[in-house]
Design a protein around this motif. Structure first.
Motif, PDB file in Angstrom:
ATOM      1  N   ASN A 167       0.836  -1.197   0.000  1.00  0.00           N
ATOM      2  CA  ASN A 167       0.000   0.000   0.000  1.00  0.00           C
ATOM      3  C   ASN A 167       0.868   1.243   0.000  1.00  0.00           C
ATOM      4  O   ASN A 167       2.054   1.202   0.334  1.00  0.00           O
ATOM      5  CB  ASN A 167      -0.906   0.046   1.246  1.00  0.00           C
ATOM      6  CG  ASN A 167      -2.082  -0.899   1.156  1.00  0.00           C
ATOM      7  OD1 ASN A 167      -2.045  -1.994   1.707  1.00  0.00           O
ATOM      8  ND2 ASN A 167      -3.122  -0.491   0.455  1.00  0.00           N
ATOM      9  N   PHE A 169       1.458   5.105   1.615  1.00  0.00           N
ATOM     10  CA  PHE A 169       1.260   5.750   2.916  1.00  0.00           C
ATOM     11  C   PHE A 169       1.801   7.172   2.843  1.00  0.00           C
ATOM     12  O   PHE A 169       2.835   7.420   2.219  1.00  0.00           O
ATOM     13  CB  PHE A 169       1.993   4.987   4.024  1.00  0.00           C
ATOM     14  CG  PHE A 169       2.002   5.712   5.349  1.00  0.00           C
ATOM     15  CD1 PHE A 169       0.916   5.629   6.209  1.00  0.00           C
ATOM     16  CD2 PHE A 169       3.095   6.485   5.731  1.00  0.00           C
ATOM     17  CE1 PHE A 169       0.913   6.312   7.419  1.00  0.00           C
ATOM     18  CE2 PHE A 169       3.101   7.159   6.942  1.00  0.00           C
ATOM     19  CZ  PHE A 169       2.005   7.072   7.788  1.00  0.00           C
ATOM     20  N   TYR A 205      -1.289   0.474  11.447  1.00  0.00           N
ATOM     21  CA  TYR A 205      -1.510  -0.300  10.225  1.00  0.00           C
ATOM     22  C   TYR A 205      -0.946  -1.714  10.377  1.00  0.00           C
ATOM     23  O   TYR A 205      -1.598  -2.703  10.009  1.00  0.00           O
ATOM     24  CB  TYR A 205      -0.854   0.408   9.045  1.00  0.00           C
ATOM     25  CG  TYR A 205      -0.908  -0.361   7.750  1.00  0.00           C
ATOM     26  CD1 TYR A 205      -2.030  -0.291   6.928  1.00  0.00           C
ATOM     27  CD2 TYR A 205       0.169  -1.139   7.333  1.00  0.00           C
ATOM     28  CE1 TYR A 205      -2.086  -0.987   5.729  1.00  0.00           C
ATOM     29  CE2 TYR A 205       0.124  -1.844   6.140  1.00  0.00           C
ATOM     30  CZ  TYR A 205      -1.007  -1.770   5.343  1.00  0.00           C
ATOM     31  OH  TYR A 205      -1.054  -2.473   4.163  1.00  0.00           O
ATOM     32  N   LYS A 209      -2.768  -5.452  10.285  1.00  0.00           N
ATOM     33  CA  LYS A 209      -2.377  -6.508   9.361  1.00  0.00           C
ATOM     34  C   LYS A 209      -1.792  -7.725  10.076  1.00  0.00           C
ATOM     35  O   LYS A 209      -1.532  -8.757   9.451  1.00  0.00           O
ATOM     36  CB  LYS A 209      -1.349  -5.975   8.353  1.00  0.00           C
ATOM     37  CG  LYS A 209      -1.900  -4.909   7.412  1.00  0.00           C
ATOM     38  CD  LYS A 209      -2.953  -5.488   6.495  1.00  0.00           C
ATOM     39  CE  LYS A 209      -3.466  -4.467   5.507  1.00  0.00           C
ATOM     40  NZ  LYS A 209      -4.483  -5.031   4.590  1.00  0.00           N
ATOM     41  N   THR A 302      -3.223   3.855   2.651  1.00  0.00           N
ATOM     42  CA  THR A 302      -3.771   3.276   3.876  1.00  0.00           C
ATOM     43  C   THR A 302      -4.799   4.212   4.500  1.00  0.00           C
ATOM     44  O   THR A 302      -4.794   5.419   4.263  1.00  0.00           O
ATOM     45  CB  THR A 302      -2.663   3.022   4.903  1.00  0.00           C
ATOM     46  OG1 THR A 302      -2.175   4.289   5.383  1.00  0.00           O
ATOM     47  CG2 THR A 302      -1.512   2.234   4.307  1.00  0.00           C
ATOM     48  N   GLU A 304      -4.791   5.138   7.380  1.00  0.00           N
ATOM     49  CA  GLU A 304      -4.084   6.000   8.328  1.00  0.00           C
ATOM     50  C   GLU A 304      -3.436   7.215   7.658  1.00  0.00           C
ATOM     51  O   GLU A 304      -2.929   8.108   8.346  1.00  0.00           O
ATOM     52  CB  GLU A 304      -2.991   5.188   9.042  1.00  0.00           C
ATOM     53  CG  GLU A 304      -3.511   4.106   9.981  1.00  0.00           C
ATOM     54  CD  GLU A 304      -4.024   2.877   9.252  1.00  0.00           C
ATOM     55  OE1 GLU A 304      -4.784   2.109   9.860  1.00  0.00           O
ATOM     56  OE2 GLU A 304      -3.665   2.685   8.066  1.00  0.00           O
ATOM     57  N   SER A 305      -3.440   7.264   6.349  1.00  0.00           N
ATOM     58  CA  SER A 305      -2.797   8.367   5.624  1.00  0.00           C
ATOM     59  C   SER A 305      -3.625   9.639   5.753  1.00  0.00           C
ATOM     60  O   SER A 305      -4.836   9.626   5.527  1.00  0.00           O
ATOM     61  CB  SER A 305      -2.637   8.001   4.140  1.00  0.00           C
ATOM     62  OG  SER A 305      -1.814   6.867   3.992  1.00  0.00           O
TER      63      SER A 305
END
Length: 357
Positions: A167, A169, A205, A209, A302, A304-305
């Protein structure tokens, strides 16, 4: 001990055994359909890897984050300022990829890089695996207009990364307007603050995962990072949050010209820099950037970005960054700030204050 002359206990003649022990062993061969495993020739990632399901069946392992900086770590006064005009945002961006797929992605990157920039590589006289194209050169307004197909090339690499379980980020913050003296924030303090938040988000993240994490940074960063990494070690080893146990060591630094994945992170940082510059300043110089950002990032960043906006206690995420309407002109921006407190006005206020001092 010998049972008889020239014969060992294991029954093998001593001379023959000695000869076989001295014979050099064959180096470990890469089994992913590649032909070479040397430092200068990455293995080919082609073969039975075209199916996304093939990647999902790989065993769990380490996540590797390749990150570089975007924006600018120094003070920002405005796009018209003679000295502090670079970028109102500073952060880190790059890729996250399972360790077992790093070589495959690196091989794909090097092959596409060598094909796209063959003339420049030839003219440089350098080995293709030791030559790099900076993202800041790819994502200029002139280069974007002349080579628009490069966005598709970078997007194709992103698609391959995603199929490998990786991914994108990014995480950064809007800086306070003003000089270091006016804001009370040094570049070293900003770097430390942003890097701590980056590692927090990466660990969240990784926890999601179910993988451990290693963070790699481009070595070409500014000097303030040295102090930030020292501070980071104290933060990581004293953190109580369960997800913080996912990172196995403090961030390490690499020379980008030796690692394709780090060069790709630099490309992502360049388009992110252009995009946040467009959204958080009054300049339209990079009006093309949100479209390119959209084509490259798709939905592969992600959850979280984000870009933090401390003044409004809010954050700006991918869905806003890909939009052609500037964030500073958005309804959200004008609603959460007091009247007359837009980013452009704050730049003017800062300049007036500076002139009075």
């Amino acid at each position: 001990m010998n049972n008889r002359r020239g014969q060992r206990q294991d029954g093998k003649p001593e001379a023959k055994r000695r000869k076989s022990e001295l014979r050099p062993r064959k180096p470990h061969a890469y089994t992913g359909h590649g032909s070479s495993s040397s430092a200068d020739h990455a293995p080919s990632p082609e073969g039975d890897l075209g199916s996304p399901s093939a990647f999902r069946q790989l065993p769990d392992g380490m996540l590797i984050a390749y990150l570089d900086e975007f924006g600018h770590v120094g003070p920002f006064m405005g796009t018209g300022h003679k000295k502090f005009f670079h970028n109102p945002v500073f952060g880190y961006a790059g890729i996250l990829i399972p360790a077992e797929n790093v070589r495959r992605f690196g091989a794909k990157f090097e092959r596409l890089k060598e094909r796209e920039f063959r003339n420049e590589i030839h003219d440089s006289g350098k080995h293709p695996r030791r030559w790099e194209k900076k993202g800041s050169e790819i994502f200029t307004s002139g280069s974007f207009a002349r080579y628009p197909h490069r966005v598709a090339l970078i997007s194709d690499l992103g698609d391959y990364l995603h199929r490998l379980g990786g991914n994108y980020f990014y995480s950064g913050t809007v800086k306070p307007i003003g000089t270091t003296k006016m804001t009370g924030q040094t570049p070293a303090e900003l770097t430390s603050k942003v890097l701590v938040d980056v590692v927090k988000q990466l660990c969240i993240y990784a926890e999601r995962k179910g993988r451990n994490l290693t963070v790699l940074l481009d070595q070409g960063g500014p000097m303030p990072r040295e102090d930030a990494i020292t501070h980071m070690a104290s933060f990581i080893y004293s953190a109580k949050e369960p997800e913080m146990k996912r990172i196995i060591e403090v961030p390490m630094q690499l020379e980008s010209h030796r690692y394709g994945a780090m060069q790709y992170a630099d490309w992502l940082c360049a388009i992110t820099s252009r995009t946040v510059h467009y959204h958080f300043t009054d300049s339209d110089e990079f009006a093309w950037a949100p479209g390119a950002f959209k084509d490259i990032f798709h939905s592969w960043a992600t959850a979280e970005s984000r870009i933090l906006v401390p003044e409004t206690h809010s954050s700006v995420r991918t869905g806003t960054l890909i939009h052609p309407k500037k964030w500073i002109n958005s309804n959200f921006n004008t609603q959460v700030r007091p009247a007359g407190a837009s980013l452009q006005h704050r730049v003017g206020d800062a300049l007036n204050l500076h002139a009075q001092q």
